[in-house]
Scaffold this motif. Sequence first.
Motif, PDB file in Angstrom:
ATOM      1  N   GLU A 146      -1.594   6.898   4.575  1.00 43.74           N
ATOM      2  CA  GLU A 146      -1.136   6.769   3.203  1.00 43.74           C
ATOM      3  C   GLU A 146      -1.516   5.432   2.583  1.00 43.74           C
ATOM      4  O   GLU A 146      -2.197   5.373   1.564  1.00 43.74           O
ATOM      5  CB  GLU A 146       0.391   6.941   3.161  1.00 43.74           C
ATOM      6  CG  GLU A 146       0.863   8.268   3.740  1.00 43.74           C
ATOM      7  CD  GLU A 146       2.380   8.336   3.810  1.00 43.74           C
ATOM      8  OE1 GLU A 146       3.043   8.137   2.787  1.00 43.74           O
ATOM      9  OE2 GLU A 146       2.906   8.582   4.915  1.00 43.74           O
ATOM     10  N   GLY A 147      -1.091   4.351   3.203  1.00 42.39           N
ATOM     11  CA  GLY A 147      -1.264   3.033   2.585  1.00 42.39           C
ATOM     12  C   GLY A 147      -2.719   2.664   2.338  1.00 42.39           C
ATOM     13  O   GLY A 147      -3.038   2.004   1.363  1.00 42.39           O
ATOM     14  N   GLY A 150      -7.028   5.006   0.092  1.00 41.79           N
ATOM     15  CA  GLY A 150      -8.079   4.781  -0.892  1.00 41.79           C
ATOM     16  C   GLY A 150      -9.305   4.070  -0.329  1.00 41.79           C
ATOM     17  O   GLY A 150     -10.247   3.793  -1.058  1.00 41.79           O
ATOM     18  N   VAL A 293      -9.602  -2.942   0.883  1.00 44.89           N
ATOM     19  CA  VAL A 293      -8.435  -3.764   1.201  1.00 44.89           C
ATOM     20  C   VAL A 293      -8.778  -4.934   2.106  1.00 44.89           C
ATOM     21  O   VAL A 293      -8.031  -5.906   2.178  1.00 44.89           O
ATOM     22  CB  VAL A 293      -7.312  -2.891   1.813  1.00 44.89           C
ATOM     23  CG1 VAL A 293      -7.575  -2.590   3.288  1.00 44.89           C
ATOM     24  CG2 VAL A 293      -5.948  -3.542   1.643  1.00 44.89           C
ATOM     25  N   VAL A 296      -5.994  -5.466   7.142  1.00 43.43           N
ATOM     26  CA  VAL A 296      -4.536  -5.411   7.153  1.00 43.43           C
ATOM     27  C   VAL A 296      -4.108  -5.437   8.618  1.00 43.43           C
ATOM     28  O   VAL A 296      -4.613  -4.667   9.439  1.00 43.43           O
ATOM     29  CB  VAL A 296      -3.993  -4.141   6.466  1.00 43.43           C
ATOM     30  CG1 VAL A 296      -2.499  -4.010   6.668  1.00 43.43           C
ATOM     31  CG2 VAL A 296      -4.326  -4.165   4.982  1.00 43.43           C
ATOM     32  N   VAL A 297      -3.207  -6.360   8.949  1.00 40.95           N
ATOM     33  CA  VAL A 297      -2.768  -6.522  10.330  1.00 40.95           C
ATOM     34  C   VAL A 297      -1.303  -6.117  10.437  1.00 40.95           C
ATOM     35  O   VAL A 297      -0.485  -6.532   9.623  1.00 40.95           O
ATOM     36  CB  VAL A 297      -2.922  -7.988  10.780  1.00 40.95           C
ATOM     37  CG1 VAL A 297      -2.470  -8.164  12.223  1.00 40.95           C
ATOM     38  CG2 VAL A 297      -4.359  -8.443  10.606  1.00 40.95           C
ATOM     39  N   LEU A 298      -0.996  -5.304  11.428  1.00 33.21           N
ATOM     40  CA  LEU A 298       0.387  -4.874  11.650  1.00 33.21           C
ATOM     41  C   LEU A 298       0.805  -5.240  13.063  1.00 33.21           C
ATOM     42  O   LEU A 298       0.062  -4.998  14.016  1.00 33.21           O
ATOM     43  CB  LEU A 298       0.514  -3.357  11.461  1.00 33.21           C
ATOM     44  CG  LEU A 298       0.096  -2.822  10.091  1.00 33.21           C
ATOM     45  CD1 LEU A 298      -1.286  -2.200  10.181  1.00 33.21           C
ATOM     46  CD2 LEU A 298       1.089  -1.799   9.591  1.00 33.21           C
TER      47      LEU A 298
ATOM     48  N   GLY B 137      -2.781  -5.763  -1.174  1.00 34.72           N
ATOM     49  CA  GLY B 137      -3.248  -4.627  -0.381  1.00 34.72           C
ATOM     50  C   GLY B 137      -2.361  -4.237   0.779  1.00 34.72           C
ATOM     51  O   GLY B 137      -2.560  -3.181   1.387  1.00 34.72           O
ATOM     52  N   ILE B 138      -1.393  -5.056   1.111  1.00 37.99           N
ATOM     53  CA  ILE B 138      -0.513  -4.742   2.244  1.00 37.99           C
ATOM     54  C   ILE B 138       0.397  -3.579   1.854  1.00 37.99           C
ATOM     55  O   ILE B 138       1.116  -3.679   0.858  1.00 37.99           O
ATOM     56  CB  ILE B 138       0.373  -5.952   2.610  1.00 37.99           C
ATOM     57  CG1 ILE B 138      -0.478  -7.188   2.885  1.00 37.99           C
ATOM     58  CG2 ILE B 138       1.244  -5.616   3.810  1.00 37.99           C
ATOM     59  CD1 ILE B 138       0.353  -8.432   3.162  1.00 37.99           C
ATOM     60  N   PRO B 139       0.409  -2.498   2.609  1.00 40.83           N
ATOM     61  CA  PRO B 139       1.243  -1.355   2.214  1.00 40.83           C
ATOM     62  C   PRO B 139       2.702  -1.567   2.585  1.00 40.83           C
ATOM     63  O   PRO B 139       3.288  -0.809   3.361  1.00 40.83           O
ATOM     64  CB  PRO B 139       0.610  -0.168   2.966  1.00 40.83           C
ATOM     65  CG  PRO B 139      -0.072  -0.767   4.140  1.00 40.83           C
ATOM     66  CD  PRO B 139      -0.448  -2.185   3.772  1.00 40.83           C
ATOM     67  N   LYS B 142       5.454   1.008   1.048  1.00 41.16           N
ATOM     68  CA  LYS B 142       5.495   2.233   1.853  1.00 41.16           C
ATOM     69  C   LYS B 142       6.108   1.967   3.223  1.00 41.16           C
ATOM     70  O   LYS B 142       6.859   2.781   3.747  1.00 41.16           O
ATOM     71  CB  LYS B 142       4.087   2.821   1.987  1.00 41.16           C
ATOM     72  CG  LYS B 142       3.586   3.442   0.692  1.00 41.16           C
ATOM     73  CD  LYS B 142       2.254   4.152   0.882  1.00 41.16           C
ATOM     74  CE  LYS B 142       1.868   4.942  -0.365  1.00 41.16           C
ATOM     75  NZ  LYS B 142       2.089   4.254  -1.644  1.00 41.16           N
ATOM     76  N   LEU B 298       3.542  -7.625   8.677  1.00 42.01           N
ATOM     77  CA  LEU B 298       2.364  -7.098   7.992  1.00 42.01           C
ATOM     78  C   LEU B 298       1.626  -8.248   7.322  1.00 42.01           C
ATOM     79  O   LEU B 298       2.244  -9.088   6.675  1.00 42.01           O
ATOM     80  CB  LEU B 298       2.758  -6.073   6.933  1.00 42.01           C
ATOM     81  CG  LEU B 298       3.548  -4.869   7.438  1.00 42.01           C
ATOM     82  CD1 LEU B 298       5.026  -5.046   7.124  1.00 42.01           C
ATOM     83  CD2 LEU B 298       3.061  -3.582   6.821  1.00 42.01           C
ATOM     84  N   SER B 314      -3.487   4.161  -3.245  1.00 37.97           N
ATOM     85  CA  SER B 314      -2.585   4.795  -2.277  1.00 37.97           C
ATOM     86  C   SER B 314      -1.444   5.507  -3.007  1.00 37.97           C
ATOM     87  O   SER B 314      -1.011   6.585  -2.601  1.00 37.97           O
ATOM     88  CB  SER B 314      -2.046   3.760  -1.280  1.00 37.97           C
ATOM     89  OG  SER B 314      -1.059   2.946  -1.875  1.00 37.97           O
TER      90      SER B 314
END
Lengths: 428, 428
Positions: A146-147, A150, A293, A296-298, B137-139, B142, B298, B314
């Motif tokens: 989802e996030g 795009g 984007v 992106v780090v999680l 840009g960090i989701p 969500k 994040l 998104s």
Amino acid sequence: MPEPLRLGIAGLGTVGIGTVKILQRHAELLSRRAGRGLSVAAISARDRTKNRDADISCYEWEDDPVALARREDVDVYVELMGGADGPALAAIRAAIETGKDVVTANKALLAHHGQQLAEAAEAKGHVIRFEAAVAGGIPVVKALTEGLAGNEIRRVVGVMNGTCNYILTRMEESGLPYTDIFEEARQLGYLEADPELDVGGIDAGHKLSLLASIAFGTRVSFDAVDLEGIGRVSIDDIHRARDMGFRIKLLGVAQMTGRGLEQRMSPCLVPADSPLGQLQGGTNMVVLEGDSVGQVVLRGAGAGAGPTASAVMSDVIEIARGTRLSTFGQPAATLTEPTPARSSAPAPYYLRMGLTDKPGALAKVATVLGEEGISIDRMRQYGHADTSAPVLIVTHKTTREAVDHALRRLPATAVVLGDPVAIRIETV
Amino acid sequence: MPEPLRLGIAGLGTVGIGTVKILQRHAELLSRRAGRGLSVAAISARDRTKNRDADISCYEWEDDPVALARREDVDVYVELMGGADGPALAAIRAAIETGKDVVTANKALLAHHGQQLAEAAEAKGHVIRFEAAVAGGIPVVKALTEGLAGNEIRRVVGVMNGTCNYILTRMEESGLPYTDIFEEARQLGYLEADPELDVGGIDAGHKLSLLASIAFGTRVSFDAVDLEGIGRVSIDDIHRARDMGFRIKLLGVAQMTGRGLEQRMSPCLVPADSPLGQLQGGTNMVVLEGDSVGQVVLRGAGAGAGPTASAVMSDVIEIARGTRLSTFGQPAATLTEPTPARSSAPAPYYLRMGLTDKPGALAKVATVLGEEGISIDRMRQYGHADTSAPVLIVTHKTTREAVDHALRRLPATAVVLGDPVAIRIETV
């Protein structure tokens, strides 16, 4: 408010009981967020009489998970038993047949049967969600599906097996060899019943293959993951790598290249001061790279009752809210069959070898490397007590092919003792 | 496949054009993921003739965003103009009135009118989504609304304004004072038209207030955010803090306490080697703490065309897929009015002051601190050329109240020169 969503929960181990506890503790909060109540229609596990860390006497019981999956009063079948086949698979099939949505933490099962199950569920207008199957509490399946929807995804990189990261972290801390820390992890209950699933990189490979499917719109192809576990990581390499400013991590990388889909899960060196290098113990980290984007780090807990149950609940709430997502982010029937590609992207490598203590030995090694087009970034030779001098080399970017060539030629120099070690260096 | 989802895009600045470019570049990919095509019904911006980095001649044009929002051929009104009131607000109201879904990157508008707009949209069964409004840009919207929906949220912490982080990072790197780097940022186009929105912490405060609403099920209450900008951060404090192992960040913290909702956005010290401390330049980081999941971190680009447009897309894809989420994660009518609470959680503090160069000066300061129950963890006195000796103190955990008391008493000792500085230390 609509009728409550009725769950059938199969598997009452750590994650199953964790899920029950959230449902019991936060009934009001959850229904406010979900827009409807969440109820447990029935539960199932191997042993009804086992002492558990939650009161389950209020729920109806099924001995057989397939019977649970078929119950008419179940809307969502929550599969938390594990196992790539057997009862877990039979029960999910039964759930889909009888028109249920499915939530599962079972990466092995999805890595092997995800395509077929997703197609079957989607043909009936039902969903399979699996946030808990990848990286525990980190909402990475949702971030990717989802996030970052795009984005054309460039690359997925991550440390996705907390047990392996625990073992590697503890080896460095304690200076003890792999076998000792492996035993410690076993005694702490950190290892799967079949430990090879963890230390062989298989579990992490399952996860990587699921993320790759979402990222690249391809069918899950776990068999094409280039797998190497941590069993051959020596305490020597951990120390030497640290001397050169690196840490060793079991790192997964999936990327789409001109030659096809590259998926590998293997020990890599990462800079010790990088976010991946600083990852300690059971924590997981996933880096997602998209064309718009960027990175992106999680980061978060990769396992444990609370984090994994949190992910299970996020899927349950998603379904309760009426959200209907394709399992892999687009209809399963539209996923393409990927062409597996071996890693071709150049990278720096870490080389460790023992040299005979003779003049010119290092020159002979350097010559072979040079002839293979491998240039040396940094080199370190250690003092030594016997006739073998340990030598570390960090190369500039080169290909695995060139490294393999060089390694095959080194014995002929007659100055290299034993098998040289080569480990890829990843800078994310 | 259902009919394409028809967008009306208002605002063709960086983010608007970034969004158009994704739509043009990835039409096929997006429709595969969304389950339907995405089309642009019409666009609107202040100046039609301006040279833009994308071909927009193929789209219908509206001079008036309100007219765009009212068009019958628009399904989703995408608001990327900005501004807390004025045309942006009028157009979103028109969109809701005429039954459109809304996607926006406008944090200021939502921080001020989010509750009213969400209620209006939800009364009509329509949605307002705002992933792009928080942390680029960090989701994270969500992640909080969906990924962590099974958690009671304990705390939200983050660096959410890239411009402030850029200024603080550059001050440390260059050794130049705030005013110089502020000017540099202005010339690079990093500052809002009204720079106080950035450096005053207002923009970051808007974002924090939106996340707090989702996290705690409370109405957005931006006015209750305890705001302090970076304008008073001196290069001296940046250097001294570094000597003690810290970096200064504009840090947002929202947490629900027994006394109410605490929201603050202010310069804090964080350990230099922590993930927050290592955050450089325009990158954002948000830490979410849930009762089950623990900490999820994040990190990603907080601004820029690509990252922000990625977030806009998104939301668009979410709507195209048929997902219908409440703006703040539960129906707006069920959000409660929070009781604002000042920060009460104890924390260590960094204190800096100049002392007269006389025997016993430090003892007098230590006595005041001791009498206020503040115990000293570390202290450092610097050599000096004049009659004022710079002294740094890192305290053990104490309250802001005790620190304020002590600061008020220090002048009476007659050994402290000028105003002492006190900055909270956050360890996440």
